[in-house]
Design a protein around this motif. Sequence first.
Motif, PDB file in Angstrom:
ATOM      1  N   LEU A   1       0.827  -1.190   0.000  1.00 37.98           N
ATOM      2  CA  LEU A   1       0.000   0.000   0.000  1.00 37.98           C
ATOM      3  C   LEU A   1       0.870   1.253   0.000  1.00 37.98           C
ATOM      4  CD1 LEU A   1      -2.765  -1.006   2.593  1.00 37.98           C
ATOM      5  CD2 LEU A   1      -2.895  -1.045   0.100  1.00 37.98           C
ATOM      6  N   ARG A   2       0.431   2.220  -0.757  1.00 36.37           N
ATOM      7  CA  ARG A   2       1.169   3.481  -0.824  1.00 36.37           C
ATOM      8  C   ARG A   2       0.792   4.350   0.375  1.00 36.37           C
ATOM      9  NH1 ARG A   2       1.448   5.797  -6.852  1.00 36.37           N
ATOM     10  NH2 ARG A   2       3.093   6.965  -5.788  1.00 36.37           N
ATOM     11  N   ASP A   3       1.751   5.139   0.808  1.00 38.96           N
ATOM     12  CA  ASP A   3       1.537   6.053   1.942  1.00 38.96           C
ATOM     13  C   ASP A   3       1.362   7.460   1.386  1.00 38.96           C
ATOM     14  OD1 ASP A   3       2.113   7.902   4.168  1.00 38.96           O
ATOM     15  OD2 ASP A   3       2.518   6.046   5.261  1.00 38.96           O
ATOM     16  N   CYS A   4       0.320   8.153   1.869  1.00 38.33           N
ATOM     17  CA  CYS A   4       0.050   9.510   1.374  1.00 38.33           C
ATOM     18  C   CYS A   4       0.871  10.579   2.088  1.00 38.33           C
ATOM     19  CB  CYS A   4      -1.439   9.833   1.526  1.00 38.33           C
ATOM     20  SG  CYS A   4      -2.474   9.007   0.308  1.00 38.33           S
ATOM     21  N   GLY A   5       1.548  10.223   3.140  1.00 35.55           N
ATOM     22  CA  GLY A   5       2.366  11.204   3.842  1.00 35.55           C
ATOM     23  C   GLY A   5       1.543  12.140   4.704  1.00 35.55           C
ATOM     24  N   ILE A   6       2.101  13.297   5.019  1.00 37.56           N
ATOM     25  CA  ILE A   6       1.476  14.242   5.948  1.00 37.56           C
ATOM     26  C   ILE A   6       0.159  14.757   5.362  1.00 37.56           C
ATOM     27  CG2 ILE A   6       1.749  16.460   7.117  1.00 37.56           C
ATOM     28  CD1 ILE A   6       4.766  15.979   7.048  1.00 37.56           C
ATOM     29  N   PRO A   7      -0.922  14.774   6.147  1.00 38.63           N
ATOM     30  CA  PRO A   7      -2.215  15.281   5.657  1.00 38.63           C
ATOM     31  C   PRO A   7      -2.117  16.748   5.250  1.00 38.63           C
ATOM     32  CG  PRO A   7      -2.499  14.058   7.696  1.00 38.63           C
ATOM     33  CD  PRO A   7      -1.026  14.267   7.525  1.00 38.63           C
ATOM     34  N   PRO A   8      -2.926  17.174   4.307  1.00 45.23           N
ATOM     35  CA  PRO A   8      -2.872  18.568   3.835  1.00 45.23           C
ATOM     36  C   PRO A   8      -3.352  19.557   4.891  1.00 45.23           C
ATOM     37  CG  PRO A   8      -4.769  17.446   2.902  1.00 45.23           C
ATOM     38  CD  PRO A   8      -3.972  16.397   3.625  1.00 45.23           C
ATOM     39  N   ASP A   9      -2.877  20.780   4.744  1.00 44.45           N
ATOM     40  CA  ASP A   9      -3.349  21.860   5.624  1.00 44.45           C
ATOM     41  C   ASP A   9      -4.698  22.366   5.144  1.00 44.45           C
ATOM     42  OD1 ASP A   9      -1.116  21.843   7.275  1.00 44.45           O
ATOM     43  OD2 ASP A   9       0.001  23.213   5.976  1.00 44.45           O
ATOM     44  N   VAL A  10      -5.552  22.629   6.086  1.00 49.08           N
ATOM     45  CA  VAL A  10      -6.866  23.218   5.802  1.00 49.08           C
ATOM     46  C   VAL A  10      -6.972  24.502   6.612  1.00 49.08           C
ATOM     47  CG1 VAL A  10      -9.367  22.909   5.930  1.00 49.08           C
ATOM     48  CG2 VAL A  10      -7.902  20.963   5.375  1.00 49.08           C
ATOM     49  N   PRO A  11      -7.310  25.626   5.981  1.00 53.08           N
ATOM     50  CA  PRO A  11      -7.384  26.896   6.713  1.00 53.08           C
ATOM     51  C   PRO A  11      -8.297  26.821   7.927  1.00 53.08           C
ATOM     52  CG  PRO A  11      -7.567  27.279   4.354  1.00 53.08           C
ATOM     53  CD  PRO A  11      -7.641  25.789   4.550  1.00 53.08           C
ATOM     54  N   ASN A  12      -7.760  27.291   9.044  1.00 52.22           N
ATOM     55  CA  ASN A  12      -8.524  27.414  10.292  1.00 52.22           C
ATOM     56  C   ASN A  12      -9.025  26.071  10.827  1.00 52.22           C
ATOM     57  OD1 ASN A  12      -8.344  30.319   9.977  1.00 52.22           O
ATOM     58  ND2 ASN A  12      -9.985  30.126   8.487  1.00 52.22           N
ATOM     59  N   ALA A  13      -8.320  24.989  10.486  1.00 62.01           N
ATOM     60  CA  ALA A  13      -8.706  23.658  10.954  1.00 62.01           C
ATOM     61  C   ALA A  13      -7.461  22.855  11.311  1.00 62.01           C
ATOM     62  CB  ALA A  13      -9.527  22.937   9.900  1.00 62.01           C
ATOM     63  N   THR A  14      -7.647  21.868  12.200  1.00 62.70           N
ATOM     64  CA  THR A  14      -6.545  21.015  12.655  1.00 62.70           C
ATOM     65  C   THR A  14      -6.923  19.551  12.453  1.00 62.70           C
ATOM     66  OG1 THR A  14      -5.943  22.662  14.331  1.00 62.70           O
ATOM     67  CG2 THR A  14      -5.085  20.423  14.632  1.00 62.70           C
TER      68      THR A  14
END
Length: 223
Positions: free
Chosen positions: A2-15
């Motif tokens: 399985l491939r790894d997507c790495g660090i999740p994307p940044d979403v403005p004003n969200a964690t």
Amino acid sequence: MLRDCGIPPDVPNATPDLESLTAFPEGSIVRYYCDPGYAKIRGKVNGARCLPNGEWTKLAPFCNRCYYPPVIDHGRPKLTTHTFSPDEAKYECDRGYILVGNPILFCIYSRWSGPPPQCKAVCPTPEIEHGNLLVDKDQFVETENVTIQCDSGYGIVGPQNITCLEDRTWYPEVPKCEWEVHNGCEQVVEGSKLMQCLPSPMDVKMALEVYKLSLEIKRLKQE
């Protein structure tokens, strides 16, 4: 493998809620939560999925933050809130005023959806004895003009056009319709005044007889 997507994307004003995860294989889902002071837009997706190509699904901004909506004269907004931030403002007017414009604003991407409505004054419909308005309406709002016309045989005393003001009054003052005295009708007017001054029908009858006699004497003198 399985491939790894790495660090999740940044979403403005969200964690992102990582739950102590360090790897994100295909099929992993990461949920996001709005930062303090922001609220999630209803119906918007707040989770990213790791795709087979090793990329995350794209998330549109979904955390809102709208401050107090615009203030209006003679009215106010009623707020609907969820979590920290108001997301809907429904306007209402003071008594004697009506809403003109969109009555509801929505908080979309941290901005209100449009300009607020206005509360405009409602003037009472002018009542004209022996006359009427050219426009038949139950109510008039400020800045509206009204034209008055008198019944046949009556003339207007005052301005024919009046305007509804912000203080719910008419300017200039509402005119009157008065009976017009045509040439040759002066004697009828005098007789009408005489009848208004006498207390009983008998006195009116006697006065009319005397008045008739005076007219006959005046006619004879002129011959």
